[in-house]
Design a protein around this motif. Structure first.
Motif, PDB file in Angstrom:
ATOM      1  N   LYS A  97       0.691  -1.239  -0.139  1.00  0.00           N
ATOM      2  CA  LYS A  97      -0.013  -0.077  -0.001  1.00  0.00           C
ATOM      3  C   LYS A  97       1.018   1.286  -0.061  1.00  0.00           C
ATOM      4  O   LYS A  97       1.941   1.303   0.530  1.00  0.00           O
ATOM      5  CB  LYS A  97      -1.056  -0.105   1.217  1.00  0.00           C
ATOM      6  N   GLU A 101      -0.246   6.940   2.010  1.00  0.00           N
ATOM      7  CA  GLU A 101      -1.717   6.472   2.674  1.00  0.00           C
ATOM      8  C   GLU A 101      -1.517   5.796   3.974  1.00  0.00           C
ATOM      9  O   GLU A 101      -2.162   6.018   4.899  1.00  0.00           O
ATOM     10  CB  GLU A 101      -2.213   5.668   1.629  1.00  0.00           C
ATOM     11  N   GLN A 105      -3.014   7.187   7.569  1.00  0.00           N
ATOM     12  CA  GLN A 105      -4.118   6.251   7.956  1.00  0.00           C
ATOM     13  C   GLN A 105      -3.819   5.680   9.487  1.00  0.00           C
ATOM     14  O   GLN A 105      -4.382   5.936  10.453  1.00  0.00           O
ATOM     15  CB  GLN A 105      -4.368   5.034   7.246  1.00  0.00           C
ATOM     16  N   ASN A 154      -4.968  -6.125   5.057  1.00  0.00           N
ATOM     17  CA  ASN A 154      -4.942  -4.948   4.009  1.00  0.00           C
ATOM     18  C   ASN A 154      -4.947  -3.793   4.940  1.00  0.00           C
ATOM     19  O   ASN A 154      -4.705  -2.545   4.374  1.00  0.00           O
ATOM     20  CB  ASN A 154      -6.016  -4.819   3.131  1.00  0.00           C
ATOM     21  N   ALA A 155      -5.101  -3.544   6.348  1.00  0.00           N
ATOM     22  CA  ALA A 155      -4.946  -2.446   7.024  1.00  0.00           C
ATOM     23  C   ALA A 155      -4.879  -2.941   8.566  1.00  0.00           C
ATOM     24  O   ALA A 155      -5.647  -2.677   9.301  1.00  0.00           O
ATOM     25  CB  ALA A 155      -6.386  -1.638   6.866  1.00  0.00           C
ATOM     26  N   ALA A 281      -5.949   2.779  -2.579  1.00  0.00           N
ATOM     27  CA  ALA A 281      -5.330   1.378  -1.729  1.00  0.00           C
ATOM     28  C   ALA A 281      -5.235   0.244  -3.042  1.00  0.00           C
ATOM     29  O   ALA A 281      -5.456  -0.983  -2.489  1.00  0.00           O
ATOM     30  CB  ALA A 281      -6.225   1.007  -0.703  1.00  0.00           C
ATOM     31  N   GLN A 284      -7.619  -2.501  -3.041  1.00  0.00           N
ATOM     32  CA  GLN A 284      -7.515  -3.539  -2.027  1.00  0.00           C
ATOM     33  C   GLN A 284      -8.469  -3.063  -0.767  1.00  0.00           C
ATOM     34  O   GLN A 284      -7.827  -2.944   0.435  1.00  0.00           O
ATOM     35  CB  GLN A 284      -6.381  -3.851  -1.534  1.00  0.00           C
ATOM     36  N   SER A 285      -9.660  -2.847  -0.961  1.00  0.00           N
ATOM     37  CA  SER A 285     -10.502  -2.338   0.151  1.00  0.00           C
ATOM     38  C   SER A 285     -11.919  -2.837   0.249  1.00  0.00           C
ATOM     39  O   SER A 285     -12.171  -3.335  -0.944  1.00  0.00           O
ATOM     40  CB  SER A 285     -10.652  -0.878  -0.205  1.00  0.00           C
ATOM     41  N   CYS A 286     -12.219  -3.391   1.567  1.00  0.00           N
ATOM     42  CA  CYS A 286     -13.358  -4.226   1.612  1.00  0.00           C
ATOM     43  C   CYS A 286     -14.725  -3.247   1.029  1.00  0.00           C
ATOM     44  O   CYS A 286     -15.606  -3.929   0.871  1.00  0.00           O
ATOM     45  CB  CYS A 286     -13.672  -4.417   2.976  1.00  0.00           C
ATOM     46  N   ALA A 288     -14.338  -1.149  -1.704  1.00  0.00           N
ATOM     47  CA  ALA A 288     -14.179  -0.807  -2.950  1.00  0.00           C
ATOM     48  C   ALA A 288     -15.581  -0.710  -3.658  1.00  0.00           C
ATOM     49  O   ALA A 288     -16.327  -1.889  -3.805  1.00  0.00           O
ATOM     50  CB  ALA A 288     -13.109  -1.853  -3.678  1.00  0.00           C
ATOM     51  N   ARG A 443     -15.807   6.287   0.976  1.00  0.00           N
ATOM     52  CA  ARG A 443     -14.751   5.676   1.490  1.00  0.00           C
ATOM     53  C   ARG A 443     -14.378   6.534   2.632  1.00  0.00           C
ATOM     54  O   ARG A 443     -13.147   6.787   3.085  1.00  0.00           O
ATOM     55  CB  ARG A 443     -13.674   5.493   0.669  1.00  0.00           C
TER      56      ARG A 443
END
Ligand code: NAD
Length: 493
Positions: A97, A101, A105, A154-155, A281, A284-286, A288, A443
């Motif tokens: 990532k 960001e 974050q 992913n985070a 990202a 790669q985001s839930c 998206a 988002r």
């Protein structure tokens, strides 16, 4: 191969420990091994849970007042801000990532700790106006016990904060299982837990694979609460595992979120929303927003504009400030995208831009930002969560039709609506079956705003006030205030 491979430690009962087994960390920007992480064995998991259980009842933690817990969490938030750049950069090396960001974050993650720090001493029970004379009845909110927090790759810092902060504020102890794909930031975070002054065993951080680590942890008899974020497939395993310990379970799962663009929308804003939702990202985001519905009258113009923007996206090194889309986290994801895109084209979808690995990035896990136009929702790319920078766009005619299309998904996590018509925004958002709806934005998140899904996206909520109650259970205390002894139960009055 880098000259020095970094070796990380797991954190159990206040000690930084070497592993008996290790797995390798691969930097997705170049495909090189850069670190080794301890893979928790069954014995490691058991020790971590035992430590968390002992800390609940035997250690100093139980004597902390709620106010003291809040102060400790606040201090942890300060340490996160101090180390945000370093933690963010570890996430970048591990997951690909963008550093710009992950740094910002991670700094924002501190706000989740501050929010729940403030709530720690504001949760309390009630006095019940009971329907019996000579009885005083009150409830208290007690910690549930040992919490197993399981997060995807992913985070790491963010998705663990939404569990750790309310769990600690409410007085629980934790075993956190970092993802085996990108655990570095959470292992580093253990140093901040230690520095903040949490008693040993209150927070334990391990990593490892589904077998044995995930299974042993989620089915452990001393685990009372499992907080899971990940895929619906893994959630099914965890549901089976918790049939062993009846742990309370929260599920934050996948998505295939719709974005609806009406012909009355501010088009520039809508396109920015679509780009942010799918290429931020690297997709790669839930949340998206990968099913994009555009009203027929503006469809061609909007697609042309999105394609133009996609072609100008800068793909590159995630540490480069100019990069807009970095690599995906694993090669498996690239193969998954290639397979689904190929199948979608065979089914009639039109590839407008992208769809393959970009030239000049042979050693990293890069995939071009992709735009497909699909004739309907039977296309594979519309139905499958890709967790990648891939949009499937479709046209619609009427409001009724697009509500039906948006809801025609097994998921229900996020949704975006772009319109300048206020009444329509309210009308449509009310009918969308998802946990979060963004209108003329996308988002955006906050520790103050509940987040979660409907359907296969999991029905739990994280963030917001109510979540802290999910980390407590109610105890009811009955006190006989009569000056006479309790009466003989076999003599009816
Ligand atoms: P995953 O389900 O494969 O893994 C998540 C975690 O579960 C990992 O730590 C993994 O080791 C662990 N795990 C795997 N099998 C297990 C088992 N049998 N028992 C216990 N633990 C087990 O998910 P992933 O590929 O890491 O992440 C992508 C998924 O996460 C996507 O579906 C994405 O939408 C979802 N996600 C959801 C949210 C949300 O808030 N709703 C946020 C981010 C990601």
């Amino acid at each position: 191969m880098p000259e020095e491979i970094k070796i990380f430690s797991q954190y159990i009962n206040g000690h930084f420990e070497k592993g008996t087994e290790y797995f390798e960390g691969i930097n997705p920007a170049n495909g090189e091994i850069w670190a080794k992480f301890p893979a928790a064995t069954k014995a490691d998991v058991n020790r971590a849970v035992e430590a968390a259980d002992a800390a609940l009842f035997d250690g100093k933690w139980k004597d902390f007042t709620a106010t003291q817990r809040g102060k400790l969490l606040h201090h942890l938030g300060d340490l996160i801000i101090e180390h945000a750049a370093e933690l963010g950069e570890l996430e970048t090396i591990d997951s690909g990532k963008l550093a710009k960001e992950t740094r910002s974050q991670t700094a924002y993650v501190a706000d989740y700790y501050y929010y729940y720090a403030g709530l720690a001493d504001k949760i309390h029970g009630d006095v019940i106006p009971i329907d019996k004379s000579d009885m005083h009845v009150f409830t208290s909110r007690e910690p549930i016990g040992v919490v197993a927090a399981i997060v995807p790759w992913n985070a790491q810092m963010f998705l663990s904060a939404t569990k750790i902060a309310p769990a600690l504020a409410a007085g629980n102890t934790l075993v956190i299982k970092a993802s085996e794909q990108a655990p570095a930031a959470l292992f580093k975070f253990a140093e901040l837990i230690d520095k903040a002054g949490f008693p040993p065993g209150v927070v334990n951080i391990i990593s490892g694979f589904a077998e044995p680590c995930g299974r042993v942890l989620t089915s452990h008899p001393k685990v009372s609460r499992v907080a899971f974020t990940g895929s619906p497939e893994t959630a099914r395993h965890i549901i089976r595992n918790t049939s062993n310990n009846f742990a309370h379970l929260s599920l934050e799962l996948g998505g295939k979120s719709p974005i609806i663009v009406f012909d009355d929308a501010n088009i520039e804003g809508a396109i920015n929303g679509i780009i942010a939702a799918n290429y931020g990202a690297s997709g790669q985001s839930c949340v998206a927003g990968s099913r994009v519905f555009i009203q027929q009258s503006i469809f061609n113009d909007v697609i042309k504009e999105i394609a133009k923007r996609v072609r100008s996206i800068v793909i590159g090194d995630p540490f480069d400030e100019l990069t807009e889309v970095g690599p995906l986290a694993t090669t498996t994801q690239i193969k998954h995208c290639e397979t689904v895109i190929k199948e979608s084209i065979q089914q009639g979808a039109k590839l407008i831009v992208g769809g393959k690995q970009p030239k000049g990035f042979s050693s990293g896990y890069y995939f071009e930002p992709t735009l497909l136009v699909c004739q309907d929702q039977s296309i594979a790319s519309v139905k499958t969560e890709l967790f990648a920078p891939v949009i499937s766009a479709m046209a619609f005619e009427t409001e009724e039709e697009v509500i039906q299309m948006a809801n025609d998904s097994e998921f229900g996590l996020g949704a975006g609506i772009f319109t300048e018509n206020l009444a329509r925004a309210h009308r449509v958002s009310k009918q969308i079956r998802s946990g979060v709806v963004w209108i003329n934005t996308y988002r955006v998140i906050s520790p103050l705003a509940p987040f979660g899904g409907f359907k296969q996206s999991g029905g739990s909520r994280e963030a917001g006030l109510d979540v802290i109650y999910d980390y407590t259970r109610t105890k009811t205390v009955w006190i006989n205030t009569s000056d006479k002894p309790m009466s003989n139960p076999f003599v009816m009055r």
